[in-house]
Design a protein around this motif. Structure first.
Motif, PDB file in Angstrom:
ATOM      1  N   ARG A   1      -2.872   6.162  -9.572  1.00 13.49           N
ATOM      2  CA  ARG A   1      -2.207   5.041 -10.242  1.00 13.49           C
ATOM      3  C   ARG A   1      -1.268   5.504 -11.355  1.00 13.49           C
ATOM      4  NH1 ARG A   1      -4.050   0.249  -8.483  1.00 13.49           N
ATOM      5  NH2 ARG A   1      -6.219  -0.018  -7.868  1.00 13.49           N
TER       6      ARG A   1
ATOM      7  N   GLU B   1      -7.449  -2.257  -4.739  1.00 10.64           N
ATOM      8  CA  GLU B   1      -8.819  -1.748  -4.906  1.00 10.64           C
ATOM      9  C   GLU B   1      -9.318  -1.240  -3.552  1.00 10.64           C
ATOM     10  OE1 GLU B   1     -10.020  -2.570  -8.166  1.00 10.64           O
ATOM     11  OE2 GLU B   1      -8.010  -3.435  -8.284  1.00 10.64           O
TER      12      GLU B   1
ATOM     13  N   ARG C   1      -9.503   2.593 -21.367  1.00 10.64           N
ATOM     14  CA  ARG C   1      -9.975   2.167 -20.046  1.00 10.64           C
ATOM     15  C   ARG C   1     -11.260   1.337 -20.138  1.00 10.64           C
ATOM     16  NH1 ARG C   1      -9.958   4.038 -14.596  1.00 10.64           N
ATOM     17  NH2 ARG C   1     -11.953   3.605 -13.632  1.00 10.64           N
TER      18      ARG C   1
ATOM     19  N   PHE D   1     -10.716  -6.552 -12.713  1.00 12.81           N
ATOM     20  CA  PHE D   1      -9.822  -6.827 -11.592  1.00 12.81           C
ATOM     21  C   PHE D   1     -10.586  -7.112 -10.307  1.00 12.81           C
ATOM     22  CE2 PHE D   1      -7.484  -4.626 -14.836  1.00 12.81           C
ATOM     23  CZ  PHE D   1      -6.386  -5.459 -14.980  1.00 12.81           C
TER      24      PHE D   1
ATOM     25  N   TYR E   1       0.068  -5.278 -10.593  1.00 16.51           N
ATOM     26  CA  TYR E   1      -1.026  -6.075 -11.173  1.00 16.51           C
ATOM     27  C   TYR E   1      -0.556  -7.024 -12.270  1.00 16.51           C
ATOM     28  CZ  TYR E   1      -4.642  -3.481  -8.667  1.00 16.51           C
ATOM     29  OH  TYR E   1      -5.438  -2.947  -7.681  1.00 16.51           O
ATOM     30  N   GLN E   2       0.200  -6.457 -13.247  1.00 17.34           N
ATOM     31  CA  GLN E   2       0.606  -7.329 -14.359  1.00 17.34           C
ATOM     32  C   GLN E   2       1.847  -8.150 -13.981  1.00 17.34           C
ATOM     33  OE1 GLN E   2      -0.878  -4.144 -15.081  1.00 17.34           O
ATOM     34  NE2 GLN E   2      -2.623  -5.473 -15.540  1.00 17.34           N
TER      35      GLN E   2
ATOM     36  N   GLU F   1      -4.937   6.819 -13.988  1.00 18.81           N
ATOM     37  CA  GLU F   1      -4.715   5.769 -14.994  1.00 18.81           C
ATOM     38  C   GLU F   1      -5.464   4.523 -14.569  1.00 18.81           C
ATOM     39  OE1 GLU F   1      -0.669   4.854 -15.921  1.00 18.81           O
ATOM     40  OE2 GLU F   1      -0.287   6.845 -16.717  1.00 18.81           O
ATOM     41  N   PRO F   2      -5.969   3.714 -15.482  1.00 21.12           N
ATOM     42  CA  PRO F   2      -6.032   4.076 -16.899  1.00 21.12           C
ATOM     43  C   PRO F   2      -7.041   5.195 -17.124  1.00 21.12           C
ATOM     44  CG  PRO F   2      -7.094   1.938 -16.509  1.00 21.12           C
ATOM     45  CD  PRO F   2      -6.513   2.379 -15.206  1.00 21.12           C
TER      46      PRO F   2
ATOM     47  N   ARG G   1      -0.682   4.707 -20.935  1.00 20.54           N
ATOM     48  CA  ARG G   1       0.376   5.509 -20.283  1.00 20.54           C
ATOM     49  C   ARG G   1       1.141   6.350 -21.304  1.00 20.54           C
ATOM     50  NH1 ARG G   1       2.584   1.828 -16.787  1.00 20.54           N
ATOM     51  NH2 ARG G   1       0.638   2.383 -15.750  1.00 20.54           N
TER      52      ARG G   1
ATOM     53  N   LYS H   1      -7.503   5.748  -2.908  1.00 23.44           N
ATOM     54  CA  LYS H   1      -6.648   6.619  -3.729  1.00 23.44           C
ATOM     55  C   LYS H   1      -7.414   7.785  -4.337  1.00 23.44           C
ATOM     56  CE  LYS H   1      -5.783   3.292  -6.395  1.00 23.44           C
ATOM     57  NZ  LYS H   1      -6.653   2.390  -5.619  1.00 23.44           N
TER      58      LYS H   1
ATOM     59  N   SER I   1       1.443   0.382 -10.535  1.00 29.68           N
ATOM     60  CA  SER I   1       0.273  -0.500 -10.697  1.00 29.68           C
ATOM     61  C   SER I   1       0.550  -1.577 -11.740  1.00 29.68           C
ATOM     62  CB  SER I   1      -0.970   0.301 -11.121  1.00 29.68           C
ATOM     63  OG  SER I   1      -1.593   0.908 -10.004  1.00 29.68           O
ATOM     64  N   THR I   2       1.329  -1.237 -12.760  1.00 33.99           N
ATOM     65  CA  THR I   2       1.652  -2.243 -13.776  1.00 33.99           C
ATOM     66  C   THR I   2       2.542  -3.332 -13.171  1.00 33.99           C
ATOM     67  OG1 THR I   2       1.616  -0.419 -15.347  1.00 33.99           O
ATOM     68  CG2 THR I   2       2.418  -2.541 -16.165  1.00 33.99           C
TER      69      THR I   2
ATOM     70  N   PHE J   1     -10.274  -2.024 -21.197  1.00 36.85           N
ATOM     71  CA  PHE J   1      -9.386  -2.593 -20.175  1.00 36.85           C
ATOM     72  C   PHE J   1     -10.159  -3.130 -18.974  1.00 36.85           C
ATOM     73  CE2 PHE J   1      -6.360  -1.956 -16.589  1.00 36.85           C
ATOM     74  CZ  PHE J   1      -5.292  -2.695 -17.061  1.00 36.85           C
ATOM     75  N   LEU J   2     -11.189  -2.394 -18.548  1.00 41.81           N
ATOM     76  CA  LEU J   2     -11.885  -2.775 -17.313  1.00 41.81           C
ATOM     77  C   LEU J   2     -13.100  -3.660 -17.530  1.00 41.81           C
ATOM     78  CD1 LEU J   2     -11.729   0.436 -15.087  1.00 41.81           C
ATOM     79  CD2 LEU J   2     -10.286  -1.603 -15.018  1.00 41.81           C
TER      80      LEU J   2
ATOM     81  N   VAL K   1      -2.675  -1.108 -21.204  1.00 44.93           N
ATOM     82  CA  VAL K   1      -2.424  -0.148 -20.124  1.00 44.93           C
ATOM     83  C   VAL K   1      -1.150   0.656 -20.411  1.00 44.93           C
ATOM     84  CG1 VAL K   1      -1.093  -1.433 -18.363  1.00 44.93           C
ATOM     85  CG2 VAL K   1      -2.894   0.130 -17.668  1.00 44.93           C
TER      86      VAL K   1
HETATM   87  P1  TYD Z   1     -10.108   1.931 -11.177  1.00 43.21           P
HETATM   88  O1  TYD Z   1     -11.569   1.964 -11.400  1.00 43.21           O
HETATM   89  O2  TYD Z   1      -9.326   3.158 -11.419  1.00 43.21           O
HETATM   90  O3  TYD Z   1      -9.905   1.316  -9.771  1.00 43.21           O
HETATM   91  P2  TYD Z   1      -9.330   1.792  -8.435  1.00 43.21           P
HETATM   92  O4  TYD Z   1     -10.368   2.704  -7.873  1.00 43.21           O
HETATM   93  O5  TYD Z   1      -9.173   0.510  -7.700  1.00 43.21           O
HETATM   94  O6  TYD Z   1      -8.028   2.468  -8.749  1.00 43.21           O
HETATM   95  O7  TYD Z   1      -9.555   0.711 -11.998  1.00 43.21           O
HETATM   96  C1  TYD Z   1      -8.281   0.593 -12.370  1.00 43.21           C
HETATM   97  C2  TYD Z   1      -7.950  -0.869 -12.417  1.00 43.21           C
HETATM   98  O8  TYD Z   1      -6.902  -1.059 -13.361  1.00 43.21           O
HETATM   99  C3  TYD Z   1      -7.485  -1.396 -11.097  1.00 43.21           C
HETATM  100  O9  TYD Z   1      -8.123  -2.609 -10.827  1.00 43.21           O
HETATM  101  C4  TYD Z   1      -6.002  -1.680 -11.330  1.00 43.21           C
HETATM  102  C5  TYD Z   1      -5.884  -1.852 -12.809  1.00 43.21           C
HETATM  103  N1  TYD Z   1      -4.571  -1.431 -13.365  1.00 43.21           N
HETATM  104  C6  TYD Z   1      -3.672  -2.394 -13.780  1.00 43.21           C
HETATM  105  O10 TYD Z   1      -3.964  -3.598 -13.700  1.00 43.21           O
HETATM  106  N2  TYD Z   1      -2.460  -2.017 -14.286  1.00 43.21           N
HETATM  107  C7  TYD Z   1      -2.103  -0.709 -14.398  1.00 43.21           C
HETATM  108  O11 TYD Z   1      -0.978  -0.402 -14.856  1.00 43.21           O
HETATM  109  C8  TYD Z   1      -3.047   0.287 -13.973  1.00 43.21           C
HETATM  110  C9  TYD Z   1      -2.711   1.744 -14.102  1.00 43.21           C
HETATM  111  C10 TYD Z   1      -4.279  -0.116 -13.460  1.00 43.21           C
END
Ligand code: TYD
Length: 212
Positions: free
Chosen positions: A96, A13, A51, A160, A104-105, A40-41, A74, A17, A100-101, A54-55, A70
């Motif tokens: 992303r 974060e 998204r 996140f 993060y995951q 992405e997402p 994709r 990017k 990122s997967t 997801f967020l 996620v």
């Molecule tokens: P985003 O607002 O795009 O944040 P950033 O500016 O930090 O990129 O939020 C995307 C969030 O989704 C970020 O915290 C990471 C998470 N993410 C995953 O956990 N797995 C993934 O595969 C992707 C693509 C994103």
């Protein structure tokens, strides 16, 4: 119509990017290249809907559901947007993608990396970036930047951003491990450097690949 170039920007974060995607695209376009910027997402209509779920930290999600969401995003993004743009010969910059997967995951949530690779193969239809930049900075600095950006507005931290610092440290270490494992594809850039320095470094690496 040629085959374009698929570039991804990755990082914790607040690593810059989104800003760098726009700045790098601007420089490449000024040099006459066709460039698409996506993320992405999201990046497609279905993706933006995914998204939102997801967020949103207020929507309870099992980690397996988070992962599959996620990946669904994709699957849509690759087929609807990324592949057509690449087939049209464009340079595509995605803020992303698959790393990122893994970060993060995988490193963050603890899913098995081999399982993630297999699932990602399905989601991405085997589409891999030609070049990836990890914009690297300490997790604390990145989080601080993204919190400052949100300011004192009513926005809650997303799913996140609300995670504890150890999670974000694992994510950062995950990106660095990916870079060590695939040095031919992944370039680590110091994201604490001035913005223009980061842009220049990324553009130079892209131009070197185009020339080769
Ligand atoms: P985003 O607002 O795009 O944040 P950033 O500016 O930090 O990129 O939020 C995307 C969030 O989704 C970020 O915290 C990471 C998470 N993410 C995953 O956990 N797995 C993934 O595969 C992707 C693509 C994103």
């Amino acid at each position: 119509m040629g085959r374009g170039m698929f570039i991804t920007l990755e990082g914790v974060e607040g690593s810059g990017k989104t800003t760098q995607s726009a700045l790098v695209a601007e420089v490449l376009r000024a040099a006459g290249r066709a460039v698409s910027v996506t993320h992405e997402p999201g990046g497609t209509r279905a993706g933006e809907a995914i998204r939102a779920i997801f967020l949103d930290a207020a929507i309870k999600l099992e980690v397996a559901a988070e992962l599959l969401l996620v990946l669904a995003d994709r699957a849509q993004h690759v087929r609807e947007k990324l592949r057509p743009a690449l087939q049209a010969g464009e340079i595509v910059i995605s803020d992303r993608y698959s790393d990122s997967t893994a970060a993060y995951q995988g490193y963050g949530r603890g899913f098995d990396l081999k399982l993630l690779e297999d699932l990602n193969q399905l989601a991405s239809d085997g589409m891999r970036p030609d070049l990836t930049f990890v914009l690297d900075c300490p997790a604390e600095i990145g989080l601080e930047r993204s919190r400052a950006r949100r300011g004192s507005g009513a926005d809650r931290p997303d799913r996140f951003e609300g995670e504890h610092i150890e999670f974000h440290r694992r994510v950062r270490d995950g990106f660095l491990a990916i870079a060590r494992a695939e040095p031919g594809r992944v370039i680590v850039v110091d994201a604490t450097a001035p913005r223009a320095v980061v842009t220049a470094r990324v553009v130079a690496e892209i131009n070197a690949r185009i020339a080769s």
